[in-house]
Structure formats: C-alpha cells, structure tokens
Design an enzyme around this catalytic site. Structure first.
Site, short mmCIF file in Angstrom:
data_model
loop_
_atom_site.label_atom_id
_atom_site.label_comp_id
_atom_site.label_asym_id
_atom_site.label_seq_id
_atom_site.Cartn_x
_atom_site.Cartn_y
_atom_site.Cartn_z
N LYS A 158 155.47 -84.14 8.57
CA LYS A 158 154.50 -84.35 9.65
C LYS A 158 155.21 -84.68 10.95
O LYS A 158 154.78 -84.27 12.03
CB LYS A 158 153.53 -85.47 9.27
CG LYS A 158 152.49 -85.78 10.36
CD LYS A 158 151.49 -86.82 9.91
CE LYS A 158 150.48 -87.09 11.02
NZ LYS A 158 149.41 -88.03 10.59
N HIS A 300 151.07 -42.25 -12.19
CA HIS A 300 150.02 -42.58 -11.23
C HIS A 300 148.84 -43.31 -11.88
O HIS A 300 147.69 -42.92 -11.75
CB HIS A 300 149.52 -41.33 -10.51
CG HIS A 300 150.60 -40.62 -9.74
ND1 HIS A 300 151.37 -41.25 -8.78
CD2 HIS A 300 151.06 -39.35 -9.81
CE1 HIS A 300 152.25 -40.38 -8.28
NE2 HIS A 300 152.09 -39.23 -8.90
#
Length: 545
Positions: A158, A300
C-alpha cells in the site's frame, strides 16, 4: 519540486507520487523459501549498511551465516507468542511500513511512539497450497494459513511510494543491481511493479484458502455466488489462433488434475502453439473415455480417426485408416504407453504429426520420436478423469458447467425398436457413443469394428451431418477393402425427423444410439423398424459446441 519539463516526461504514477526514491536503510525479512536470502541479506548489510530485522527461522539462518541481524522482538519489545502466530502484528512494524514519509503528522506520530521506518520488506508466505497438495491433515493445513506475512505484504505494498516489497527470490539480483545504480535506493517504477505482484500473490493465496475450506464442507458448492480463479502463467505463446493475435497459456492450480494436459512433461519438439494446446486438450480428453487401449487422431477439434483394440499399435492402425488424409498434421492421443511398434507404424505411414500425447513412452519409442525435431511429445504420467468443473470465457464473463463424461449404464438404456441389440452391437454402440461426445454438434459418428470411420461434425442440420458421416464411412470401407455393412451410428442429440433414419438406412447403418426425446420419436422408431434397425435411447444428450 520537479520542473515542468521533467513532469512532461514522467509517467502517471510518478506524477502522483512526488517523493524522492528512498535509500534502503532498514529491511524486514521473514521468508518460508530461504533460497538466496543469506546472500541478499549480506549484500544489503555490507554494501548498503542496511539494518536487517528478521523473525524466527529466517533470523537464525541469517545469523548463522555471520550476517548481523536484529530479532523482531527487539523492535516490537514484545515476544513472539502462541507458537509464532503472533510476532509481527505490531504498530512498531506496521507503523514503520505504512507511515507516509511526506506527511509531517505521520512522521511526528512515528517519532512520538519511537517507530522507525522500514524501507524494504522481504516476505514469502507459508506454503499453504503445497501443504494441501501433500495430503496433510486439517489441523496442519490450518496452521499453514499465513496471517502476519500477508499483513506485512499488504502494508508495504500500500505504501509502495516509499517501501519496496519483495516476494520472489528470483528478483533479489535485479533489485541489488538497481540499488547499486541508484545510490542505494529503489525506483518508483520497480516498487510499483513489486506492489502489483504482492496483491496478485495475496489474492491468489486467499483464493486457494477459500477454495480449500469450501471443499471441507460436507456439501461443497459447485457454483458458489463468488468464485476466484487463480491463473498462473505457464508459458508465453508465439501467437494465438492467428499470427496477429498475442496469446499465453495459463495454469489453473485448482482444476489441474495430476494427469491433465497442463501438467504433462514435454519430452521433445518445439513449443506448443495456441491451436496445439486446444486440439491436444480435446484429443486427450476424448481418449480418456476408454478403458481398453485407445487412440484418437484429432484435427481442428474433431476426431478424424478413433479406435480401440487389444494393443495400442493396432488401435493406431485402425484410427489412421479412418481418414488418412485428414490425419496429416493432426494430434494423436493414446491412453496407454506408446510402444516402439506404434511409432514404427506412424513412420511407415509417413504421417506428419503435430503432437503425440500419452501417459508414457517406451525408451526405444521415445528415441525414435526424438529424431523428429518438430514433433511435440507429451507424457502425462498416467490417466485420470478431468476436473469436475470446466469454464469457458465469453465477452465480459465466464460460463461454468460440470464436465461431461460418458458413464451411462447400458442397462438403463431404452430399446424401443422391435429388434434388440446383440452384445457385440451394444459394445459397438457404446464405442460410437463415446467418440460422438468429442465431435462438434450437430454430431453424427459412424463406426465399424470399434473404429470411428465416418464423422459428420458441425452441420446446421442433422440430416446433412448424417449424410456426411455415411459418405466418409463408405470411403473408409472402400479404402480398407471391407464391406460397408453392419454400420453403427451415434447421434449427439435426438433425431427431429425420420428423414435422418432414411438417410442412415440408405447407407447401410444397422444400429443407432441416440438420446431420444423428440416429439416425433414414434415416427423415428417406426422408420427404424421398417428398415430392421436396432435403436437405443440413452436419455442423455452430448452437445459439444
């Protein structure tokens, strides 16, 4: 203050934080992974004169290496207690991390209470996830939930305007290099990146704890109101589905089963591509449906070849014969060890293969495969069921569902036709049903002798899928020199009209397995009876979009 000319060249972050880069004078270290920590502490102490503050085992390791270290209780004036559960949760620690250096009131309050600033935190967390993975008991897992570590990390992150927070031993060297080039200070850009890494780390850590604790409930929720999915970058990819798309491959620890694709070891070949990963996953998922030796060849996202047999080499021969043209450049998956004979058959067919995935490989087989530099060879180490839940991204969201597996009991099937299946026909129907699950909807799969010889994937209407599958099945029979008789058909959803049955009968299909449930089932059954077909209703649909 910085001049206007300098401000114009600054990043937004630098414009927000108009503070000088702080020299690292005091460092707090508390690490589970002690890799490189002694060398890092020594460099900070000897090169930059930094005071090293440390806790428990970390302090002991540093002190034993001859590096000066201040125990944490000398800073807090309070002993570690409750088996180490309470040691760093103290204002002398968090005040030194959170105080804003450019805020006079903060600094005055710190001075009033004798709180000295801490310029760097070096912390990594208790190994909670590894503890869970080890099979540790409930109490041990609870004790490996880190409290002080995340608190220090968050406080330091922070206040990244002034505090550098380090979680990864791999970054020690680069941080020291930056300090050497910057008169003993870290840069705001580095501190910002380090802070970002902290919040990513603590988010993932808390998510792992929440997931584990949820799993301990008597009836864990499959689809909770909130769910965190932790993604760990497995590797960067050259590009995505197409060269203009950037891409990466991520691991989801929560759902990565031991023998899933993401845990496979690559034994040969160049890096996997985006499309390789998609197709290999589909191929590996499908071949795991079978208990007997099975091989699937996929192209595919559709299984252009599939077969089971008494041994894996024979299964490959049958799968390849289904559609040799489509097999070129495909993915091969086997659910049992790949033998030398199997590989010799691939070479005899001169089949170009993108990926070969299997639980393991005979040494002689692997040696032969490694002669092909581009062939990616993946070993999963075994076969297991996929994770229970699967996810798919959509624009701005995520779909989640239970993983679909073919585990229906044939005894529960309904056979509405006059003709009933023989045991051999039932086995063939089950084979076709399992392969059909891997074909894109609308899906029709035609099989013969436990080989998926005809596939009709992804057509917008089912009769076109049926016609396409049958045509391919007849081509396969002609290539193999066998009669196109006794064919079995699987359909992933019910037949909406009897024209599908007329088409299948025209091509010699003698048995059909399908979910059933159409409002025109009576018409479909009547058509099957007219042609002397066997038909079984599973009561389950297998859409695969």
């Amino acid at each position: 203050m910085l001049g206007v000319a300098n401000i114009s060249n600054q990043t937004n972050m630098e414009r927000r934080y108009q503070v000088a880069d702080p020299k690292v004078k005091r460092v707090l270290m508390s690490v589970t992974d002690k890799t490189g920590v002694v060398e890092f502490a020594r460099a900070l102490s000897e090169e930059f004169g930094a005071q090293i503050i440390s806790t428990g085992g970390t302090a002991r390791v540093i002190a034993e290496a001859g590096v000066p270290v201040t125990p944490i209780d000398e800073v807090t004036k309070f002993p570690e207690m409750m088996d180490g559960r309470v040691k760093t949760l103290h204002p002398a620690v968090h005040g030194g991390l959170l105080a804003k250096r450019d805020n006079p009131e903060h600094m005055a309050q710190a001075a009033e209470h004798g709180i000295e600033m801490i310029d760097m935190v070096v912390v990594n967390l208790y190994a909670f996830e590894k503890t869970v993975e080890s099979g540790a008991d409930f109490g041990t897992c609870i004790e490996n939930i880190d409290i002080g570590g995340p608190s220090m990390l968050r406080s330091a992150a922070k206040n990244f305007a002034s505090v550098a927070v380090v979680t990864d031993p791999a970054s020690y060297g680069s941080i020291l290099s930056e300090m050497r080039a910057n008169n003993g200070a870290t840069t705001l850009a580095t501190r910002t990146q380090l802070a970002l890494r902290v919040f990513q780390t603590t988010n993932a850590y808390d998510g792992a704890i929440a997931q584990w604790l949820g799993s301990q409930l008597e009836k864990p929720e499959e689809f909770p109101e909130q769910r965190d999915i932790h993604l760990v970058k497995q590797q960067g990819l050259r590009y995505g589905e197409n060269p203009h798309q950037d891409a990466a491959f991520y691991r989801v620890p929560e759902f990565a089963t031991p023998h899933s694709l993401v845990n496979a070891r690559q034994l040969n070949g160049k890096e996997l591509s985006y499309n390789n990963i998609l197709d290999t996953d589909a191929c590996w998922t499908l071949v795991r449906e079978f208990d007997e030796p099975a091989v699937v060849i996929l192209k595919h996202q559709n299984p252009c070849g599939s077969a089971t047999a008494e041994d894996v080499a024979t299964a490959y021969d049958k799968a390849f014969a289904c559609d040799p043209k489509s097999a070129f450049g495909g993915i091969i998956a086997a659910n049992t060890e790949v033998t030398l004979e199997f590989v010799e058959h691939i070479n005899a067919n001169k089949q170009f293969v993108e990926v070969l995935i299997a639980p393991s490989f005979q040494p002689e087989a692997l040696e032969l495969l490694q002669q092909k530099k581009n062939l990616r060879v993946l070993a999963t180490g075994g076969v297991d069921a996929p994770a229970a839940i699967e996810f798919r991204s959509v624009d701005g969201g995520m779909l989640a569902q239970q993983v679909d597996r073919v585990n229906e009991d044939p005894a529960e099937f309904t056979v509405p036709t006059k003709k009933k299946p023989t045991e051999d026909e039932l086995h063939e129907m089950l084979f076709a049903w399992k392969v059909c699950k891997g074909v894109k909807s609308n899906a029709i799969l035609v099989s013969k002798d436990h080989a998926g010889i005809g596939m009709g994937p992804g057509q917008p209407n089912r009769v076109d899928s049926a016609k396409l599958a049958c045509e391919r099945a007849h081509e396969a029979c002609e290539r193999m020199g066998v009669a196109a008789e006794g064919l079995v058909c699987a359909s992933d959803a019910f037949f909406p009209f009897r024209d599908n049955i007329d088409t299948l009968a025209e091509y010699g299909v003698k048995a059909i397995i399908q979910p059933g449930g159409s409002i025109r089932d009576d018409h479909v059954i009547a058509a099957a009876d007219r042609y002397g077909m066997v038909m079984a209703f599973t009561g389950m649909r297998l859409f695969h979009h």
